[in-house]
Design a protein around this motif. Sequence first.
Motif, PDB file in Angstrom:
ATOM      1  N   GLY A  26       0.791  -1.226   0.000  1.00 24.46           N
ATOM      2  CA  GLY A  26       0.000   0.000   0.000  1.00 24.46           C
ATOM      3  C   GLY A  26       0.821   1.273   0.000  1.00 24.46           C
ATOM      4  O   GLY A  26       0.287   2.347  -0.277  1.00 24.46           O
ATOM      5  N   SER A  27       2.137   1.190   0.285  1.00 24.76           N
ATOM      6  CA  SER A  27       2.976   2.396   0.254  1.00 24.76           C
ATOM      7  C   SER A  27       3.008   2.960  -1.161  1.00 24.76           C
ATOM      8  O   SER A  27       3.143   2.212  -2.132  1.00 24.76           O
ATOM      9  CB  SER A  27       4.415   2.066   0.675  1.00 24.76           C
ATOM     10  N   VAL A  28       2.913   4.287  -1.262  1.00 18.87           N
ATOM     11  CA  VAL A  28       2.995   4.971  -2.554  1.00 18.87           C
ATOM     12  C   VAL A  28       4.162   5.941  -2.476  1.00 18.87           C
ATOM     13  O   VAL A  28       4.237   6.747  -1.545  1.00 18.87           O
ATOM     14  CB  VAL A  28       1.691   5.746  -2.862  1.00 18.87           C
ATOM     15  N   VAL A  29       5.084   5.861  -3.450  1.00 16.09           N
ATOM     16  CA  VAL A  29       6.299   6.664  -3.408  1.00 16.09           C
ATOM     17  C   VAL A  29       6.557   7.277  -4.778  1.00 16.09           C
ATOM     18  O   VAL A  29       6.314   6.652  -5.804  1.00 16.09           O
ATOM     19  CB  VAL A  29       7.522   5.802  -2.987  1.00 16.09           C
ATOM     20  N   ARG A  30       7.090   8.504  -4.764  1.00 15.05           N
ATOM     21  CA  ARG A  30       7.498   9.204  -5.987  1.00 15.05           C
ATOM     22  C   ARG A  30       9.012   9.275  -5.993  1.00 15.05           C
ATOM     23  O   ARG A  30       9.628   9.751  -5.029  1.00 15.05           O
ATOM     24  CB  ARG A  30       6.897  10.613  -5.997  1.00 15.05           C
ATOM     25  N   LEU A  31       9.648   8.763  -7.046  1.00 11.08           N
ATOM     26  CA  LEU A  31      11.093   8.860  -7.223  1.00 11.08           C
ATOM     27  C   LEU A  31      11.373   9.850  -8.339  1.00 11.08           C
ATOM     28  O   LEU A  31      10.607   9.940  -9.297  1.00 11.08           O
ATOM     29  CB  LEU A  31      11.680   7.500  -7.595  1.00 11.08           C
ATOM     30  N   ARG A  32      12.475  10.570  -8.214  1.00 11.19           N
ATOM     31  CA  ARG A  32      12.860  11.547  -9.237  1.00 11.19           C
ATOM     32  C   ARG A  32      14.142  11.097  -9.935  1.00 11.19           C
ATOM     33  O   ARG A  32      15.044  10.547  -9.293  1.00 11.19           O
ATOM     34  CB  ARG A  32      13.044  12.915  -8.608  1.00 11.19           C
ATOM     35  N   ALA A  33      14.210  11.356 -11.221  1.00  9.76           N
ATOM     36  CA  ALA A  33      15.376  10.959 -12.014  1.00  9.76           C
ATOM     37  C   ALA A  33      16.655  11.520 -11.393  1.00  9.76           C
ATOM     38  O   ALA A  33      16.703  12.686 -10.999  1.00  9.76           O
ATOM     39  CB  ALA A  33      15.223  11.464 -13.446  1.00  9.76           C
ATOM     40  N   GLY A  34      17.661  10.658 -11.298  1.00  7.59           N
ATOM     41  CA  GLY A  34      18.961  11.071 -10.797  1.00  7.59           C
ATOM     42  C   GLY A  34      19.145  10.913  -9.303  1.00  7.59           C
ATOM     43  O   GLY A  34      20.271  11.031  -8.819  1.00  7.59           O
ATOM     44  N   GLU A  35      18.062  10.652  -8.545  1.00  9.85           N
ATOM     45  CA  GLU A  35      18.208  10.453  -7.104  1.00  9.85           C
ATOM     46  C   GLU A  35      19.027   9.190  -6.848  1.00  9.85           C
ATOM     47  O   GLU A  35      18.818   8.168  -7.495  1.00  9.85           O
ATOM     48  CB  GLU A  35      16.847  10.279  -6.426  1.00  9.85           C
ATOM     49  N   HIS A  36      19.938   9.277  -5.885  1.00 11.26           N
ATOM     50  CA  HIS A  36      20.722   8.116  -5.476  1.00 11.26           C
ATOM     51  C   HIS A  36      20.041   7.515  -4.255  1.00 11.26           C
ATOM     52  O   HIS A  36      19.791   8.226  -3.273  1.00 11.26           O
ATOM     53  CB  HIS A  36      22.163   8.517  -5.138  1.00 11.26           C
ATOM     54  N   THR A  37      19.738   6.222  -4.321  1.00  6.53           N
ATOM     55  CA  THR A  37      19.001   5.552  -3.261  1.00  6.53           C
ATOM     56  C   THR A  37      19.730   4.295  -2.809  1.00  6.53           C
ATOM     57  O   THR A  37      20.547   3.737  -3.538  1.00  6.53           O
ATOM     58  CB  THR A  37      17.589   5.149  -3.748  1.00  6.53           C
ATOM     59  N   THR A  38      19.381   3.863  -1.597  1.00  3.89           N
ATOM     60  CA  THR A  38      19.814   2.575  -1.087  1.00  3.89           C
ATOM     61  C   THR A  38      18.565   1.811  -0.669  1.00  3.89           C
ATOM     62  O   THR A  38      17.742   2.332   0.100  1.00  3.89           O
ATOM     63  CB  THR A  38      20.769   2.731   0.115  1.00  3.89           C
ATOM     64  N   TRP A  39      18.425   0.614  -1.199  1.00  4.71           N
ATOM     65  CA  TRP A  39      17.273  -0.242  -0.929  1.00  4.71           C
ATOM     66  C   TRP A  39      17.698  -1.369   0.003  1.00  4.71           C
ATOM     67  O   TRP A  39      18.610  -2.127  -0.312  1.00  4.71           O
ATOM     68  CB  TRP A  39      16.748  -0.838  -2.226  1.00  4.71           C
ATOM     69  N   VAL A  40      17.038  -1.465   1.162  1.00  6.10           N
ATOM     70  CA  VAL A  40      17.246  -2.569   2.095  1.00  6.10           C
ATOM     71  C   VAL A  40      15.956  -3.386   2.072  1.00  6.10           C
ATOM     72  O   VAL A  40      14.935  -2.968   2.635  1.00  6.10           O
ATOM     73  CB  VAL A  40      17.547  -2.067   3.526  1.00  6.10           C
ATOM     74  N   VAL A  41      16.010  -4.520   1.399  1.00 11.47           N
ATOM     75  CA  VAL A  41      14.825  -5.359   1.243  1.00 11.47           C
ATOM     76  C   VAL A  41      14.900  -6.500   2.256  1.00 11.47           C
ATOM     77  O   VAL A  41      15.842  -7.290   2.244  1.00 11.47           O
ATOM     78  CB  VAL A  41      14.718  -5.898  -0.198  1.00 11.47           C
ATOM     79  N   ARG A  42      13.907  -6.556   3.136  1.00 15.76           N
ATOM     80  CA  ARG A  42      13.849  -7.578   4.172  1.00 15.76           C
ATOM     81  C   ARG A  42      12.990  -8.766   3.749  1.00 15.76           C
ATOM     82  O   ARG A  42      13.217  -9.890   4.194  1.00 15.76           O
ATOM     83  CB  ARG A  42      13.314  -6.972   5.470  1.00 15.76           C
ATOM     84  N   GLU A  43      11.982  -8.518   2.945  1.00 13.14           N
ATOM     85  CA  GLU A  43      11.092  -9.548   2.422  1.00 13.14           C
ATOM     86  C   GLU A  43      10.854  -9.184   0.956  1.00 13.14           C
ATOM     87  O   GLU A  43      10.564  -8.018   0.655  1.00 13.14           O
ATOM     88  CB  GLU A  43       9.773  -9.528   3.202  1.00 13.14           C
ATOM     89  N   THR A  44      10.982 -10.126   0.034  1.00 16.02           N
ATOM     90  CA  THR A  44      10.898  -9.832  -1.396  1.00 16.02           C
ATOM     91  C   THR A  44       9.862  -8.749  -1.680  1.00 16.02           C
ATOM     92  O   THR A  44       8.699  -8.876  -1.296  1.00 16.02           O
ATOM     93  CB  THR A  44      10.598 -11.096  -2.209  1.00 16.02           C
ATOM     94  N   LEU A  45      10.325  -7.681  -2.309  1.00 16.59           N
ATOM     95  CA  LEU A  45       9.496  -6.506  -2.574  1.00 16.59           C
ATOM     96  C   LEU A  45       8.947  -6.583  -3.991  1.00 16.59           C
ATOM     97  O   LEU A  45       9.712  -6.815  -4.933  1.00 16.59           O
ATOM     98  CB  LEU A  45      10.326  -5.228  -2.404  1.00 16.59           C
ATOM     99  N   ARG A  46       7.644  -6.392  -4.134  1.00 20.06           N
ATOM    100  CA  ARG A  46       6.992  -6.341  -5.444  1.00 20.06           C
ATOM    101  C   ARG A  46       6.195  -5.056  -5.497  1.00 20.06           C
ATOM    102  O   ARG A  46       5.449  -4.743  -4.580  1.00 20.06           O
ATOM    103  CB  ARG A  46       6.085  -7.542  -5.647  1.00 20.06           C
ATOM    104  N   LYS A  47       6.418  -4.294  -6.572  1.00 24.13           N
ATOM    105  CA  LYS A  47       5.715  -3.026  -6.719  1.00 24.13           C
ATOM    106  C   LYS A  47       5.195  -2.891  -8.141  1.00 24.13           C
ATOM    107  O   LYS A  47       5.738  -3.508  -9.070  1.00 24.13           O
ATOM    108  CB  LYS A  47       6.634  -1.845  -6.383  1.00 24.13           C
ATOM    109  N   ILE A  48       4.152  -2.127  -8.288  1.00 22.26           N
ATOM    110  CA  ILE A  48       3.690  -1.742  -9.611  1.00 22.26           C
ATOM    111  C   ILE A  48       4.158  -0.315  -9.813  1.00 22.26           C
ATOM    112  O   ILE A  48       4.060   0.510  -8.912  1.00 22.26           O
ATOM    113  CB  ILE A  48       2.155  -1.893  -9.764  1.00 22.26           C
ATOM    114  N   TYR A  49       4.742  -0.043 -10.980  1.00 25.55           N
ATOM    115  CA  TYR A  49       5.327   1.266 -11.226  1.00 25.55           C
ATOM    116  C   TYR A  49       4.730   1.919 -12.459  1.00 25.55           C
ATOM    117  O   TYR A  49       4.241   1.248 -13.366  1.00 25.55           O
ATOM    118  CB  TYR A  49       6.852   1.178 -11.363  1.00 25.55           C
ATOM    119  N   VAL A  50       4.809   3.234 -12.464  1.00 24.29           N
ATOM    120  CA  VAL A  50       4.447   4.048 -13.627  1.00 24.29           C
ATOM    121  C   VAL A  50       5.650   4.931 -13.870  1.00 24.29           C
ATOM    122  O   VAL A  50       6.034   5.722 -13.006  1.00 24.29           O
ATOM    123  CB  VAL A  50       3.189   4.911 -13.348  1.00 24.29           C
ATOM    124  N   ALA A  51       6.289   4.765 -15.040  1.00 22.23           N
ATOM    125  CA  ALA A  51       7.519   5.510 -15.320  1.00 22.23           C
ATOM    126  C   ALA A  51       7.542   5.991 -16.766  1.00 22.23           C
ATOM    127  O   ALA A  51       6.990   5.392 -17.631  1.00 22.23           O
ATOM    128  CB  ALA A  51       8.738   4.642 -15.054  1.00 22.23           C
TER     129      ALA A  51
END
Length: 107
Positions: A82-107
């Motif tokens: 249910g989390s909804v997130v907006r990412l912006r081009a060029g942002e540097h991120t670190t993803w810590v996945v504790r349980e396999t993450l599945r998302k639907i994206y619009v890009a």
Amino acid sequence: MFRVLDVDAPVPTTPLAPATVVDGAPEAGSRALAAVAGVEVGVWEMSPGTATDVEVDEVFVVLSGAATVSFEDGESVDLAPGSVVRLRAGEHTTWVVRETLRKIYVA
């Protein structure tokens, strides 16, 4: 007329590039579902582990799993179904996945 998009179908994954992996042996992959007005809608999945990324413009909704995404500015977001997130081009991120993450994206 409409088309039902199968967000539960398997997503092919491959190991992430070693230079991006911080911890574990995460794999990730995506599957495009549709193109709407020149924008891609798809499903993305990442297995447990920690990895860095450089983002594209995207909005996503978490379908399943548990993770935290951290940004260069120190902000972090805990992700759950249910989390909804907006990412912006060029942002540097670190993803810590504790349980396999599945998302639907619009890009």
